[in-house]
Design a protein around this motif. Structure first.
Motif, PDB file in Angstrom:
ATOM      1  N   GLU A  23       0.826  -1.212   0.000  1.00  0.00           N
ATOM      2  CA  GLU A  23       0.000   0.000   0.000  1.00  0.00           C
ATOM      3  C   GLU A  23       0.853   1.251   0.000  1.00  0.00           C
ATOM      4  OE1 GLU A  23      -3.103   0.200   2.967  1.00  0.00           O
ATOM      5  OE2 GLU A  23      -2.968  -1.981   3.137  1.00  0.00           O
ATOM      6  N   THR A  24       2.151   1.078   0.119  1.00  0.00           N
ATOM      7  CA  THR A  24       2.987   2.246   0.373  1.00  0.00           C
ATOM      8  C   THR A  24       3.863   2.646  -0.805  1.00  0.00           C
ATOM      9  OG1 THR A  24       4.568   0.764   1.378  1.00  0.00           O
ATOM     10  CG2 THR A  24       3.071   1.921   2.858  1.00  0.00           C
ATOM     11  N   GLY A  25       3.770   1.928  -1.899  1.00  0.00           N
ATOM     12  CA  GLY A  25       4.542   2.308  -3.079  1.00  0.00           C
ATOM     13  C   GLY A  25       3.877   3.475  -3.786  1.00  0.00           C
ATOM     14  N   LEU A  26       4.379   3.819  -4.957  1.00  0.00           N
ATOM     15  CA  LEU A  26       3.831   4.945  -5.721  1.00  0.00           C
ATOM     16  C   LEU A  26       2.362   4.716  -6.087  1.00  0.00           C
ATOM     17  CD1 LEU A  26       4.312   7.605  -7.373  1.00  0.00           C
ATOM     18  CD2 LEU A  26       4.900   6.131  -9.305  1.00  0.00           C
ATOM     19  N   LYS A  27       1.558   5.724  -5.775  1.00  0.00           N
ATOM     20  CA  LYS A  27       0.126   5.678  -6.077  1.00  0.00           C
ATOM     21  C   LYS A  27      -0.184   6.933  -6.871  1.00  0.00           C
ATOM     22  CE  LYS A  27      -2.098   4.475  -2.308  1.00  0.00           C
ATOM     23  NZ  LYS A  27      -2.764   4.729  -1.025  1.00  0.00           N
TER      24      LYS A  27
END
Ligand SMILES: [Zn+2]
Length: 217
Positions: A23-27
């Motif tokens: 959930e913490t990578g590039l969004k």
């Protein structure tokens, strides 16, 4: 889990792996201009106070909002260190190259005892970068590392670094509300206008630091 992570003694690292996996990578939210990139959890244990704030940001009403809620943990390398972005901050450089953001925001966190180091007037003399301004609830506003500012952004881009006070709920809350404003922001000048209205003294310093950086004063 990689071999490196097994050696990570950061308290709570297992909780992190479980709760935040994938959930913490590039969004990237929305599309078109303006393009904004917000990043948090840049080094050390800063993710503990900053990553969740980023994860809670909803898509903007117009334009693009790209988020990297978590860059790296464990080792602490300052963003002023030329080795930071090419190594620990590689995902930031990749996102900048892919998206060309005109608004770039870093969210850091600091311990109360380091306030003087960050906001003390002698910071420019001491380490060659301007002191942070105190905004509200322990939230500090400053410039991003000259290393990334000069290499990756045009002059008219808005590049800001915020420092929130660790383990201070009010600080978190105020930072989150400022990011809400910035995520709808269209340009550097639009943000400066907001800052001049709400925090005139800090706006004056931000403009002065910017001009000094580009050799205009
Ligand atoms: Zn930091």
């Amino acid at each position: 889990m990689t071999a490196g992570e097994e050696n990570d003694s950061t308290q709570g690292s297992h909780i992190f792996t479980k709760k935040y996996a994938d959930e913490t990578g590039l969004k990237v939210y929305g599309q078109g201009k303006p393009v904004r990139l917000f990043v948090a959890g840049l080094h050390g244990n800063e993710w503990k106070d900053t990553t969740e704030i980023m994860m809670n940001i909803k898509p903007p009403e117009r334009g693009t909002l790209a988020l990297i809620p978590f860059v790296q943990r464990g080792e602490y390398t300052s963003t002023l260190d030329p080795a930071y972005y090419p190594v620990m901050g590689k995902s930031i450089l990749e996102a900048i190259e892919a998206l060309n953001p005109e608004i770039y925001i870093e969210l850091h966190s600091y311990s109360r005892e380091n306030l003087e180091k960050l906001a003390g007037k002698d910071r420019l003399e001491r380490i060659g970068v301007p002191a942070y301004s105190i905004l509200k609830s322990g939230v500090l506003l400053g410039s991003v590392s000259p290393w990334i500012r000069k290499r990756y952004f045009p002059k008219e881009a808005l590049c800001l670094s915020f420092e929130i006070q660790k383990r201070n709920p009010e600080s978190r809350e105020f930072a989150a509300s400022t990011l809400e404003i910035l995520k709808e922001n269209g340009s550097r000048d639009e943000f400066i206008e907001y800052l001049q209205k709400e925090f005139p003294e800090q706006a004056r310093k931000a403009i002065e630091d910017y001009r000094r950086f580009y050799g205009e004063i």
